[in-house]
Design an enzyme around this catalytic site. Structure first.
Site, PDB file in Angstrom:
ATOM      1  N   LEU A  78       5.555  11.395  -3.436  1.00  0.00           N
ATOM      2  CA  LEU A  78       4.584  11.335  -2.343  1.00  0.00           C
ATOM      3  C   LEU A  78       5.273  11.078  -0.994  1.00  0.00           C
ATOM      4  O   LEU A  78       6.063  10.147  -0.869  1.00  0.00           O
ATOM      5  CB  LEU A  78       3.603  10.190  -2.634  1.00  0.00           C
ATOM      6  CG  LEU A  78       2.410  10.083  -1.709  1.00  0.00           C
ATOM      7  CD1 LEU A  78       1.511  11.299  -1.833  1.00  0.00           C
ATOM      8  CD2 LEU A  78       1.656   8.809  -2.010  1.00  0.00           C
ATOM      9  N   ASP A  79       4.957  11.874   0.010  1.00  0.00           N
ATOM     10  CA  ASP A  79       5.472  11.698   1.376  1.00  0.00           C
ATOM     11  C   ASP A  79       6.995  11.798   1.469  1.00  0.00           C
ATOM     12  O   ASP A  79       7.586  11.364   2.463  1.00  0.00           O
ATOM     13  CB  ASP A  79       5.014  10.349   1.970  1.00  0.00           C
ATOM     14  CG  ASP A  79       3.501  10.206   1.994  1.00  0.00           C
ATOM     15  OD1 ASP A  79       2.830  11.239   2.079  1.00  0.00           O
ATOM     16  OD2 ASP A  79       3.005   9.073   1.930  1.00  0.00           O
ATOM     17  N   GLU A  80       7.623  12.374   0.431  1.00  0.00           N
ATOM     18  CA  GLU A  80       9.085  12.455   0.430  1.00  0.00           C
ATOM     19  C   GLU A  80       9.592  13.886   0.488  1.00  0.00           C
ATOM     20  O   GLU A  80      10.796  14.119   0.436  1.00  0.00           O
ATOM     21  CB  GLU A  80       9.646  11.784  -0.842  1.00  0.00           C
ATOM     22  CG  GLU A  80       9.435  10.298  -0.936  1.00  0.00           C
ATOM     23  CD  GLU A  80      10.320   9.524   0.012  1.00  0.00           C
ATOM     24  OE1 GLU A  80      11.383  10.035   0.396  1.00  0.00           O
ATOM     25  OE2 GLU A  80       9.925   8.394   0.393  1.00  0.00           O
TER      26      GLU A  80
END
Lengths: 283, 283, 283, 283
Positions: free
Chosen positions: B226-228
């Site tokens: 996530l969000d990476e």
């Protein structure tokens, strides 16, 4: 150690195979392209290219050979330089010193691929500072003499130092078109507004008067038409009703410094082609 | 009428002659390059290229032939598309509607080289609006069922519409890595902070709490972390102590809309290569 | 000639009539308000005010009288200064010199309402430059001694020069919380990232590694938690895949200079109130 | 529930005690100031203030009483409004729809303290979209009639809907000064350049021709001199040599939308005072 490369800037009428021919010439030499960027102006049908490569043979010889090839076989206007070549730069100033200090410090911090060969000024105000920085300073006042003879003296200084680029760091004099022709080198000026708004000598006062909400700075090549030369780079900052003219001048100084430095760096990195009073900037 | 071109995106280990070989292949066909841009990652020794040309023969056939050549002779990972091909896009939303309206209006104004094939949502809130826009709307709620079966249903919808790109316009659900694998198409997400600052679900609250003076938005490819995922584009705006969390949310909405749209446009224009969890964006 | 004014910064629990009482106190003296700005934190119910006025009587006496009034009658935390008072500033540096030159030149160009009283460094690298600028330079190396005794020496220097503000221009040492307590003056630091992203010592390397598309700089008050103090100002710039770590460092230097200078100017103009690890900036 | 407040905007010749007198009037009523911001134009010696407070008594009555006080006792030009009052707005459009959709969606998302009362257009192009949004649409073509009678018809519509603000979302007609006088309400226009650069009807073409490196948008109050009215807000974006006129238009649309919306929001939040063809914006 900086890797030695050859940089070529080409432009001319578009024709099929330009990328293939230029890159094949380099490949067949056993040389290797590091960067290649091209642009086509679809309206004018003009092709622009910047290509940078690691030479396989003697760099100067290979550079000359490429130039001959590009001019004769590709019919392109061609400039070829070595990235290790440090261009000699003349800095023109008057009394205002923020761009003066800023650009010199950038040269001394090795941010620029060039060498400040001399400083030329119509005032003595920055003579002492120039000496501290260790750069030859020439005082060419306009006080008691005609412009033509001062410019002749300045041209002599440029010649003596083999200057390849003139940069005007808030130099408060207009260069005559005769000077520009005789100098025969590019001249970069920093103007303290987002051109074409507020051309002329008092842009911050005009901006204040008009009540704009942004101010800007513009770096451009100087030509005979004041403030009309090809624009290299521009930037702006927000202002508000609380800002006095002094605030505008202070905020503008930061813009002028960074815009001026950015344009000079692009030029010294051989990233700019001029065509039709506009710039193609390969950044 | 838009001129038909072939666009190729290549990347792989650097070797001499890549530009020459690719451009010569095109030239020898009698085709003509419009744009060519390349990049070299000096640390990883990886070469990236985007080249766009006007084909001389049948576009689809020439595109296939180039792909075969680039993969076999140049050993490059190669994607080749026709600029006239409109990619099918699936839009995932929840209840928040600013990115939803904005991106649909941009598709309808022909700002995007693609086609919105369907809208998928875990809520019914935007069903009526979707109908007004004339786009098929699928309601796939998570309420009374397990995530896996909802995702299976969503995968069916993607398949039915031959979807080639999924875009998440503030879709408030995490896509499982199983879904991402099975979908087999890129997924673009808009995150409401300047990542890596303020990952997670409440970035504006975190920003307010920390007292930062800028807020931002980040468009990135979604992956299992996530969000990476690889960042495509980011932008920020200044805030001050007078701004409440509501102000941050309102200001952030403008950022989210423009950053999301910019990233989707870059993708649909075939301008992005992903390597090593980063993006090379040929803009 | 700069007009002499009194500047008061107040904050404390909100109550009706604060603006009326403060402004009436000034009016009844026959003094005249030039600027008044206030802010209310609706969640914390805290009132903040900056008011600047032209005194009718002896400025120092009127300033003291207002402070006594605001503390006793309004129950506000109050700081009162004269705008003509030049605060003494200590500049801490190591070897990196871009913020060093930039901030000194701004003081010398009268952009700052303060006076550079001394320069303190753990290296000798900038000693000669400091001498050229005519500012006392103290070399306090950490090489052969313990941190506590070096800091004790630095505290002595601050005391000797009556320093009222410490500014860290890329000073590569962490100040102990003991030092911060004993110094008893605000300390402004420039960090080379958009905090809270990339705290720590290698932000440009981290930014490159993560593949972000913007880099930033943050000026903040230093406290015992490294990179966690109240943020004063931040700014960012766009980067792309072509930029190497060297490019990030070079671009970042421009951000660091302007963000650092902006924060120091705001502080010296008495425009900042700190509350709850955040800043209220009256600009 | 939005807290009910009174907002007063004052300006007039500066005199001692203005802040004290206004704030004391409020305090003595038992009311409490939420925000107060003032500005002094030192050259014109004009005082400007925006003050917002929670009334202790009947809001409308207190608002009227303050206006009477400020006009008679302080001799200030005074406008007093209730923050809960939704101003009626008329939206003028032609065929271009990006600002049209954007501003309507913002009103419908409650980003604006006002109500879109009607849409007036010289074309039918957006009639259907207006209907979908549920807003009365008036078609006032210029085809077969004189300008004066069309404007008379438009004035009737404004009157019928009790319009207090006219906003021009790329309305491609010039309003006569007779219309502006008779309408008697402020008119906000969005111009697609950073004025004063590129006034007139083809700013993107002019920008392309001149080779500028930034384009912008300007929101301003319309007056009889085209593109010469008081500027409310401006923003810009970078462009480069690769951008065609189409790219400029596309990038400019994003600027126009956000700049226009920002200016309309500031006006509806009663944050703008006009003086001397400039704006004081309390943001």
């Amino acid at each position: 150690m900086k890797k030695e490369t050859i940089i070529a800037l080409l432009h001319g009428p578009d024709q099929p195979g330009l990328v293939a021919k230029a890159s094949s010439w380099i490949f067949e030499r056993g040389s290797n392209i590091d960067h290649a960027d091209q642009h086509k102006d679809p309206e004018a049908n003009v092709f622009f290219q910047r290509v940078e490569w690691v030479p396989s043979g003697d760099p100067e010889h290979e550079a000359d050979a490429f130039k001959a090839f590009a001019e004769s076989s590709l019919k392109m206007n061609t400039k070829v330089v070595l990235n290790t070549k440090k261009q000699k730069v003349a800095l023109f100033v008057s009394k205002i010193d923020h761009c003066f200090h800023d650009i010199i410090l950038r040269f001394q911090a090795n941010e620029m691929s060039g060498e400040l060969a001399c400083i030329i000024s119509n005032h003595k105000a920055l003579k002492k500072a120039a000496k501290t920085y260790g750069i030859p300073f020439y005082h060419t006042p306009f006080d008691n003499t005609d412009k033509a003879s001062v410019e002749a003296e300045q041209l002599e200084i440029l010649k003596k130092h083999s200057v390849e680029l003139v940069i005007l760091a808030r130099y408060m004099q207009i260069l005559s078109s005769d000077f520009l022709n005789k100098a025969g080198v590019p001249v970069i000026n920093i103007h303290h507004s987002f051109l074409p708004a507020f051309a002329g000598g008092k842009p911050y006062h005009q901006a204040y008067e008009r009540g704009v909400k942004i101010i800007g700075a513009t770096a451009h090549y100087a030509n005979a038409d004041l403030d009309e030369g090809p624009i290299i780079y521009q930037d702006v900052t927000q202002i508000n009703h609380r800002n006095t003219i002094s605030d505008l001048i202070r905020k503008g100084k930061d813009l002028e410094k960074s815009v001026f430095a950015h344009a000079v760096r692009l030029h010294l990195n051989n990233r700019i082609l001029v065509y039709n009073n506009k710039t193609v900037v390969f950044d």
